[in-house]
Design a protein around this motif. Structure first.
Motif, PDB file in Angstrom:
ATOM      1  N   GLU A 234      10.538  13.591  76.713  1.00 41.71           N
ATOM      2  CA  GLU A 234      10.438  12.557  75.344  1.00 41.71           C
ATOM      3  C   GLU A 234       8.609  13.485  75.045  1.00 41.71           C
ATOM      4  OE1 GLU A 234      12.361  11.171  72.709  1.00 41.71           O
ATOM      5  OE2 GLU A 234      13.086  11.842  73.654  1.00 41.71           O
ATOM      6  N   LYS A 235       7.431  12.905  75.519  1.00 42.95           N
ATOM      7  CA  LYS A 235       6.266  12.686  74.702  1.00 42.95           C
ATOM      8  C   LYS A 235       6.113  14.495  74.586  1.00 42.95           C
ATOM      9  CE  LYS A 235       4.629   8.952  77.599  1.00 42.95           C
ATOM     10  NZ  LYS A 235       3.563   8.773  78.351  1.00 42.95           N
TER      11      LYS A 235
ATOM     12  N   TYR B 283       8.203  16.702  74.090  1.00 40.25           N
ATOM     13  CA  TYR B 283       9.088  17.424  72.966  1.00 40.25           C
ATOM     14  C   TYR B 283       8.462  16.643  71.048  1.00 40.25           C
ATOM     15  CZ  TYR B 283      12.756  16.277  69.579  1.00 40.25           C
ATOM     16  OH  TYR B 283      13.893  16.420  68.429  1.00 40.25           O
ATOM     17  N   GLN B 284       7.978  14.879  71.610  1.00 36.87           N
ATOM     18  CA  GLN B 284       7.077  15.109  70.188  1.00 36.87           C
ATOM     19  C   GLN B 284       5.606  15.968  70.337  1.00 36.87           C
ATOM     20  OE1 GLN B 284       6.588  10.240  70.647  1.00 36.87           O
ATOM     21  NE2 GLN B 284       8.566  10.099  70.934  1.00 36.87           N
TER      22      GLN B 284
ATOM     23  N   GLN C 226       6.813  19.190  68.518  1.00 37.63           N
ATOM     24  CA  GLN C 226       7.455  18.711  67.274  1.00 37.63           C
ATOM     25  C   GLN C 226       6.647  18.683  66.813  1.00 37.63           C
ATOM     26  OE1 GLN C 226      10.116  15.058  66.901  1.00 37.63           O
ATOM     27  NE2 GLN C 226      11.035  16.406  65.109  1.00 37.63           N
ATOM     28  N   LYS C 227       5.479  18.148  66.819  1.00 35.94           N
ATOM     29  CA  LYS C 227       4.018  18.604  65.575  1.00 35.94           C
ATOM     30  C   LYS C 227       4.012  19.171  65.575  1.00 35.94           C
ATOM     31  CE  LYS C 227       2.824  13.203  66.358  1.00 35.94           C
ATOM     32  NZ  LYS C 227       1.865  12.402  67.833  1.00 35.94           N
TER      33      LYS C 227
END
Length: 191
Positions: free
Chosen positions: A49-50, A52-53, A56-57
């Motif tokens: 999840e980290k 992924y974030q 995403q940025k």
């Protein structure tokens, strides 16, 4: 009045109880391993999840919006699979705990009856052969539980292999430097 057990019957019953106890320990160990594996998957999920974030940025700054969308869609699909797998493991662990609890209480009951038989008292059921039948039933149930655990572990290994194979980037994303780096980071974390 209950009949006294012969020495052979008593020894056989003791051996069966020891075998059941050993199988009970094995099931407890398998359950502990499954719980650890679930915990490990949750930790991987948090790290994914980290990542992924972060990805995403990085991808929001990329010039190729279509490639970004494809990667995000794939990540969402993998996360959905991971959530589904976690739910399956929770359900399986809950079921195993219930069955293990039931088996433990049945073993305790059998040990109580066995102790009563040793002391020459009547069994709780009042039938000397009932404990032997109950032992057979518990052995069959224990075997079924072991098969279930085996199939759960096999299915888990297949799902993990499938998830790992889906983590490789699509061939169209190789041309983007930022997309390729993000996919490599996700692949390293997932592996």
């Amino acid at each position: 009045m209950a009949q006294a057990l012969s020495e052979d019957e008593f020894q056989r019953m003791q051996a069966q109880l020891l075998e059941l106890r050993s199988q009970n320990y094995q099931l407890s160990d398998n359950l502990r391993k499954n719980s650890q594996e679930l915990s490990s998957l949750r930790q991987k999920h948090v790290s994914m999840e980290k990542e992924y974030q972060k990805a995403q940025k990085a991808l929001s700054k990329s010039k190729k919006a279509q490639e970004v969308e494809a990667l995000l869609g794939e990540n969402e699909m993998l996360q959905g699979k991971l959530h589904s797998q976690e739910d399956d493991f929770r359900l399986q662990n809950s079921t195993l705990m219930q069955e293990l609890s039931k088996l433990c209480s049945q073993i305790e009951q059998l040990e109580t009856e066995n102790q009563q038989l040793k002391e020459g008292g009547p069994s709780a059921r009042g039938v000397p052969g009932a404990a032997e039948g109950e032992l057979r039933r518990l052995q069959a149930e224990n075997t079924a539980l072991q098969r279930t655990i085996g199939s759960i572990q096999e299915r888990h290994e297949k799902e993990m292999a499938s998830l790992k194979s889906h983590e490789t980037p699509a061939s169209g994303l190789r041309s983007s430097g930022a997309g390729r780096r993000a996919v490599q980071q996700l692949g390293a974390k997932g592996g």
